[in-house]
Design a protein around this motif. Structure first.
Motif, PDB file in Angstrom:
ATOM      1  N   ASN A 105       2.940  24.090  -8.931  1.00  0.00           N
ATOM      2  CA  ASN A 105       3.348  25.488  -8.806  1.00  0.00           C
ATOM      3  C   ASN A 105       4.389  25.731  -7.725  1.00  0.00           C
ATOM      4  O   ASN A 105       4.967  26.795  -7.641  1.00  0.00           O
ATOM      5  N   GLU A 106       4.593  24.707  -6.903  1.00  0.00           N
ATOM      6  CA  GLU A 106       5.561  24.905  -5.833  1.00  0.00           C
ATOM      7  C   GLU A 106       6.963  24.643  -6.354  1.00  0.00           C
ATOM      8  O   GLU A 106       7.193  23.707  -7.094  1.00  0.00           O
ATOM      9  N   GLN A 107       7.881  25.463  -5.888  1.00  0.00           N
ATOM     10  CA  GLN A 107       9.257  25.292  -6.311  1.00  0.00           C
ATOM     11  C   GLN A 107       9.928  24.260  -5.386  1.00  0.00           C
ATOM     12  O   GLN A 107       9.737  24.307  -4.169  1.00  0.00           O
ATOM     13  N   HIS A 108      10.668  23.326  -5.982  1.00  0.00           N
ATOM     14  CA  HIS A 108      11.382  22.347  -5.170  1.00  0.00           C
ATOM     15  C   HIS A 108      12.458  23.096  -4.376  1.00  0.00           C
ATOM     16  O   HIS A 108      13.135  23.961  -4.915  1.00  0.00           O
ATOM     17  N   MET A 165       0.814  -1.207   0.000  1.00  0.00           N
ATOM     18  CA  MET A 165       0.000   0.000   0.000  1.00  0.00           C
ATOM     19  C   MET A 165       0.856   1.269   0.000  1.00  0.00           C
ATOM     20  O   MET A 165       0.434   2.299  -0.462  1.00  0.00           O
ATOM     21  N   ALA A 166       2.036   1.142   0.594  1.00  0.00           N
ATOM     22  CA  ALA A 166       2.839   2.355   0.722  1.00  0.00           C
ATOM     23  C   ALA A 166       3.268   2.871  -0.638  1.00  0.00           C
ATOM     24  O   ALA A 166       3.857   2.163  -1.429  1.00  0.00           O
ATOM     25  N   THR A 167       2.920   4.073  -0.917  1.00  0.00           N
ATOM     26  CA  THR A 167       3.359   4.671  -2.173  1.00  0.00           C
ATOM     27  C   THR A 167       4.044   5.985  -1.859  1.00  0.00           C
ATOM     28  O   THR A 167       3.829   6.561  -0.798  1.00  0.00           O
ATOM     29  N   ILE A 168       4.843   6.400  -2.787  1.00  0.00           N
ATOM     30  CA  ILE A 168       5.540   7.654  -2.557  1.00  0.00           C
ATOM     31  C   ILE A 168       4.838   8.749  -3.333  1.00  0.00           C
ATOM     32  O   ILE A 168       4.715   8.687  -4.547  1.00  0.00           O
ATOM     33  N   GLN A 169       4.333   9.674  -2.594  1.00  0.00           N
ATOM     34  CA  GLN A 169       3.557  10.747  -3.216  1.00  0.00           C
ATOM     35  C   GLN A 169       4.486  11.844  -3.717  1.00  0.00           C
ATOM     36  O   GLN A 169       5.555  12.067  -3.152  1.00  0.00           O
ATOM     37  N   PRO A 170       4.094  12.520  -4.761  1.00  0.00           N
ATOM     38  CA  PRO A 170       4.902  13.656  -5.209  1.00  0.00           C
ATOM     39  C   PRO A 170       5.060  14.653  -4.069  1.00  0.00           C
ATOM     40  O   PRO A 170       4.122  14.867  -3.298  1.00  0.00           O
ATOM     41  N   VAL A 171       6.243  15.244  -3.977  1.00  0.00           N
ATOM     42  CA  VAL A 171       6.529  16.115  -2.839  1.00  0.00           C
ATOM     43  C   VAL A 171       5.863  17.476  -3.003  1.00  0.00           C
ATOM     44  O   VAL A 171       5.267  18.019  -2.091  1.00  0.00           O
ATOM     45  N   ALA A 172       5.951  18.008  -4.192  1.00  0.00           N
ATOM     46  CA  ALA A 172       5.448  19.363  -4.374  1.00  0.00           C
ATOM     47  C   ALA A 172       4.416  19.415  -5.488  1.00  0.00           C
ATOM     48  O   ALA A 172       4.425  18.606  -6.401  1.00  0.00           O
ATOM     49  N   GLY A 173       3.513  20.350  -5.375  1.00  0.00           N
ATOM     50  CA  GLY A 173       2.554  20.561  -6.440  1.00  0.00           C
ATOM     51  C   GLY A 173       3.222  21.233  -7.623  1.00  0.00           C
ATOM     52  O   GLY A 173       4.388  21.606  -7.544  1.00  0.00           O
TER      53      GLY A 173
END
Lengths: 213, 78
Positions: free
Chosen positions: A11-14, A1-9
């Motif tokens: 429009n957000e700057q990494h 079940m564990a998935t890695i979600q994107p960190v930033a949307g």
């Protein structure tokens, strides 16, 4: 079940982009921050590909220096980390080539191993196999097990499952197609699973037929 | 669904990249197939165990060497 979600949307700057900007403006401390953030991963990847500690140390150092020198070429349309890993992978392959006296080494070879994708050993594991070994023993088992895989499998498994890159990012970083990444990942996962079963299989309570050969 | 079909979708299931409908089919297969159940659970455990253990510790002193190499390069170039 564990998935890695994107960190930033979108429009957000990494946060790495801001650090890169600071380095470009001459702030060397910002580069130190990037190094500290990714040094372990880079060392791990270099070690997985070269299978040699000295080479891995050199690769890590060379990759960070090269990235520093080429920072102007970093476009920001990929993550700084994947850009950095690409440099480290290329450096690692160059080392491997030197060691194998000039023979071409590529992660793109579709390696056929004697173990296919179909699981053969289907024994279940002990509920908590990690408890059977000390940390040092366990690390040795994990190293020995993954060393048996071709470099292209090891590095795909590490990027996808240990570092948590997406399939697309892994493909881009290694210069492989998405189907190639998927195929290597499945085979790496299943082969590791099968090899670890030799250590972690559920032990039967009664019969002890001498040894584990 | 056969075991081969299940296996072809194993990665998508582990990575949570299946549709609800597909997930239901996979779970239906799992209910009647101990082999695939074991394959799924031990493959998940394989990933978890590698993710939670650092098998290549960075050698002591490497960070310092790297730091001074970068600093000396910087003095030349920036």
């Amino acid at each position: 079940m564990a998935t890695i979600q994107p960190v930033a949307g979108e429009n957000e700057q990494h946060p790495d982009v801001a650090l890169v900007e600071r380095v470009r403006a001459g702030d060397i401390a910002a580069y130190d921050e990037l190094v500290r953030k990714y040094e372990r991963q880079l060392f791990r990847i270099a070690q997985h590909i070269t299978q040699n500690r000295e080479d891995a140390e050199d690769v890590m150092q060379d990759a960070f220096l090269k990235a520093y020198e080429k920072l102007d070429q970093f476009q920001g349309n990929s993550k700084f980390y994947t850009w950095l890993v690409r440099i480290a992978v290329n450096e690692s392959l160059m080392r491997l080539r030197k060691r194998r006296t000039g023979r071409m080494v590529s992660l793109d070879e579709d390696v056929e191993t004697d173990e296919g994708s179909v699981p053969r050993d289907l024994a279940d594991w002990d509920p908590d196999p990690e408890q059977q070994y000390s940390q040092a023993e366990l690390a040795e088992i994990l190293r020995k097990t993954i060393q048996g895989l071709p470099p292209g499998f090891r590095v795909v498994f590490t990027l996808r499952d240990v570092d948590g890159l997406s399939t697309e990012e892994t493909a881009e970083t290694l210069g492989l197609s998405i189907p190639a990444v998927k195929s290597r990942l499945l085979r790496a996962r299943l082969q590791l699973r099968e090899r670890l079963t030799r250590y972690f299989r559920r032990r039967k309570a009664s019969t002890t037929k001498g040894g584990t050969k | 669904m056969t075991c081969t079909e299940f296996l072809a979708l194993l990665d998508d299931l582990i990575d949570d990249e299946v549709t609800a409908e597909m997930r239901a089919d996979l779970q239906e297969h799992l209910r009647g197939c101990e082999h695939c159940e074991v394959t799924l659970s031990t493959t998940r455990k394989t990933i978890q165990i590698y993710r939670s253990h650092e098998i290549y510790e960075m050698p002591a002193g490497l960070r310092e060497r790297l730091h001074s190499a970068i600093m000396s390069r910087c003095k030349k170039g920036c």
